[in-house]
Design an enzyme around this catalytic site. Structure first.
Site, short mmCIF file in Angstrom:
data_model
loop_
_atom_site.label_atom_id
_atom_site.label_comp_id
_atom_site.label_asym_id
_atom_site.label_seq_id
_atom_site.Cartn_x
_atom_site.Cartn_y
_atom_site.Cartn_z
N TYR A 69 -0.29 -13.49 -0.27
CA TYR A 69 0.40 -13.37 -1.62
C TYR A 69 1.49 -12.41 -1.59
CZ TYR A 69 -2.61 -9.04 -0.82
OH TYR A 69 -3.29 -8.12 -0.51
N ARG A 112 0.83 -1.23 0.16
CA ARG A 112 0.20 -0.12 0.00
C ARG A 112 0.74 1.24 -0.03
NH1 ARG A 112 -5.57 0.19 2.09
NH2 ARG A 112 -6.00 -2.11 2.14
C1 LIG Z 1 -7.70 -6.46 5.73
C2 LIG Z 1 -8.14 -5.63 4.36
C3 LIG Z 1 -7.46 -6.11 3.21
C4 LIG Z 1 -8.03 -5.47 2.10
N1 LIG Z 1 -7.45 -5.76 0.85
C5 LIG Z 1 -7.99 -5.44 -0.19
C6 LIG Z 1 -7.57 -5.66 -1.61
O1 LIG Z 1 -6.93 -6.71 -1.72
N2 LIG Z 1 -7.92 -5.20 -2.82
C7 LIG Z 1 -8.81 -3.85 -2.73
O2 LIG Z 1 -9.13 -3.38 -3.67
N3 LIG Z 1 -9.31 -3.36 -1.21
C8 LIG Z 1 -8.71 -4.18 -0.03
N4 LIG Z 1 -9.30 -3.86 1.03
C9 LIG Z 1 -10.06 -2.46 1.09
C10 LIG Z 1 -9.28 -1.39 0.88
O3 LIG Z 1 -8.48 -1.12 2.09
C11 LIG Z 1 -10.11 0.06 1.26
O4 LIG Z 1 -11.37 -0.34 0.43
C12 LIG Z 1 -9.54 1.29 0.68
O5 LIG Z 1 -8.39 1.66 1.57
C13 LIG Z 1 -10.56 2.44 0.66
O6 LIG Z 1 -9.86 3.58 0.24
P1 LIG Z 1 -10.49 5.09 0.42
O7 LIG Z 1 -9.32 5.99 -0.11
O8 LIG Z 1 -11.91 5.24 0.28
O9 LIG Z 1 -10.19 5.19 2.11
P2 LIG Z 1 -9.01 5.07 2.99
O10 LIG Z 1 -7.93 4.19 2.47
O11 LIG Z 1 -9.50 4.79 4.40
O12 LIG Z 1 -8.49 6.75 3.13
C14 LIG Z 1 -9.16 7.55 3.65
C15 LIG Z 1 -8.32 8.82 4.14
O13 LIG Z 1 -8.92 9.57 4.45
C16 LIG Z 1 -8.20 10.49 5.69
N5 LIG Z 1 -8.94 11.22 6.52
C17 LIG Z 1 -10.03 10.50 7.21
N6 LIG Z 1 -10.85 11.50 7.88
C18 LIG Z 1 -10.44 12.57 7.62
C19 LIG Z 1 -10.53 13.89 7.94
N7 LIG Z 1 -11.59 14.03 8.59
N8 LIG Z 1 -10.05 15.07 7.45
C20 LIG Z 1 -8.95 14.62 6.44
N9 LIG Z 1 -8.69 13.43 6.24
C21 LIG Z 1 -9.26 12.42 6.85
C22 LIG Z 1 -7.55 9.13 6.14
O14 LIG Z 1 -6.29 9.59 6.96
C23 LIG Z 1 -7.20 8.47 5.10
O15 LIG Z 1 -5.94 8.78 4.41
C24 LIG Z 1 -8.80 -4.43 2.23
C25 LIG Z 1 -9.33 -4.05 3.55
C26 LIG Z 1 -8.81 -4.56 4.73
C27 LIG Z 1 -9.50 -4.03 5.89
#
Ligand SMILES: Cc1cc2nc3c(=O)[nH]c(=O)nc-3n(C[C@H](O)[C@H](O)[C@H](O)COP(=O)(O)OP(=O)(O)OC[C@H]3O[C@@H](n4cnc5c(N)ncnc54)[C@H](O)[C@@H]3O)c2cc1C
Length: 399
Positions: free
Chosen positions: A217, A108
């Protein structure tokens, strides 16, 4: 798209940065507000299927991504105690032949770093770190975002890409009601050279067992192995990337599982645990000039490995929808309409995999083989994955 709209993005995770990159490429003026003082993803892996890598190639960062990733040859299913194996998918060249793009596994922080560099190449000061979004207010013509301890900022639109505990979602629709699935996911990174030689393979493996499963993996050219172990238990309900567990607790959860699983567990320096929650699909993501993206509006259990990929697709489609609309709120609605059903299907498909991965038939050696051969082969598998992998963000109709 009229003028160069100024789009504020709350959250600099994978979804927020992909959206920022795609929007900048379409001529928007973008600012990302990330609460963390530095862009540092959790140390864990991600599987990026062809529908995700297609989007990243279209954004011009595919080859750089591939150089940082592993391209697994295939994915296999194994039975939790006997270790018997079946092929689930051919990946490697087959993914490229079939879908046009590779299936990659990436660390990541490497993906986040790549997205950050690409965004900064477009606009060097696009990402504001240490900026926590706490509230917003919108009028017919603009939206104002309040940042903790700082002056507020204004723009033409706001995208809540702030993850599963989204403040922006709460501001739009109030508090959500997550439901605990009864499953805890353990994760960790294992140095490859600590594993027995027969485990050092460029293959993704899903171990299925009664009440639990394990996925592992390779990452970083095979330097390390990513481990995720999911187990049904009701005594831990904290949804967090940073909650630590102990090796003893993890080993107790997978007592009786195959020696290969024990070798992985023994060699995880720090195991983390995450309680898996589900949220009912949202009927709306957008109000006026504010919308949501990624886990903020469709978090899912990780059993289709598609949560981050859906966030990547969202970002790409959002930029396409805005660039094709004369009116910004209408463009946000088009984005939502283009994405809502697909995201809902992924949320539901991931949850349905809990029962499939953890099926009680796996407890009985006589039934386990038949169950896997029936449920995890041929047409059944194709139906569960083809609609995901074939989706083309660059051509899917919008509006
Ligand atoms: C164990 C596990 C394994 C996974 N494996 C996979 C996989 O193999 N493939 C896949 O596609 N998905 C996988 N996922 C799912 C994936 O991790 C999430 O769907 C993805 O990280 C979502 O991205 P996002 O950018 O929406 O949210 P996030 O990654 O949660 O990013 C949100 C960001 O917003 C910031 N933030 C939060 N609140 C605030 C605020 N108030 N002000 C400013 N910044 C803020 C946080 O710091 C963060 O940087 C997995 C999840 C888990 C739990």
């Amino acid at each position: 798209m009229p003028g160069n709209p100024r789009v504020l993005v709350a959250g600099g995770g994978i979804g927020g940065l992909t959206a920022a990159l795609a929007l900048l490429r379409k001529g928007c003026d973008v600012e990302v507000y990330e609460q963390a003082p530095e862009l540092k993803e959790v140390g864990a892996g991600l599987q990026l299927a062809a529908n995700g890598t297609r989007a990243l190639y279209a954004l011009g960062i595919g080859e750089e991504l591939k150089a940082l990733s592993c391209e697994a040859e295939s994915k296999e299913i194994r039975i939790w105690n006997s270790g018997e194996r079946w092929k689930l998918h051919d990946l490697g060249k087959v993914s490229v032949e079939r879908y046009g793009y590779p299936y990659l596994t990436v660390y990541r922080p490497d993906l986040l770093g790549l997205l950050e560099r690409a965004v900064r190449r477009e606009k060097p000061d696009a990402i504001r770190l240490g900026a926590r979004c706490v509230a917003f207010h919108q009028t017919e013509t603009q939206v104002t975002l309040s940042l903790e301890g700082e002056a507020s900022v204004s723009g033409d639109a706001l995208v809540g890409a702030d993850g599963v505990h989204s403040r922006i979602r709460q501001g739009l629709f109030g508090p959500d009601k997550p439901e605990f699935t009864g499953v805890v996911a353990w994760r960790g990174i294992v140095p490859m050279n600590a594993l027995p030689p027969h485990m050092v393979r460029m293959v993704g493996t899903n171990w299925v067992g009664p009440g639990g499963h394990v996925v592992h993996y390779p990452l970083r050219g095979g330097e390390v192995m990513n481990f995720v172990g999911a187990l049904e238990r009701s005594d831990w309900q904290v949804e967090s990337w940073s909650a630590r567990g102990t090796t003893e607790e993890l080993a107790a959860d997978f007592k009786g599982w195959h020696d290969d699983i024990q070798a992985l567990i023994r060699n995880i320096p720090v195991p983390y645990k995450w309680a898996l929650m589900t949220r009912p699909p949202m009927s709306r993501w957008t109000v006026g000039r504010v919308t949501l993206l990624g886990d903020a509006c469709h978090s899912m259990v990780p059993f289709l490995a598609q949560g981050a990929v859906m966030a990547i697709e969202d970002g790409f489609i959002l930029a396409r929808a805005l660039s094709a609309s004369q009116d910004l709120p209408a463009g946000l609605l088009k984005y939502e309409e283009a994405r809502r059903d697909r995201a809902r299907k992924a949320v539901e498909g991931s949850a349905a995999n809990i029962g499939r991965f953890h099926h009680p038939a796996l407890a009985d050696p006589a039934q386990a083989r038949d169950y896997v051969a029936r449920e995890w082969a041929g047409q059944n598998v194709a139906e569960r994955y083809e609609w995901l992998f074939r989706y083309d963000v660059t051509t899917v109709p919008i509006g």
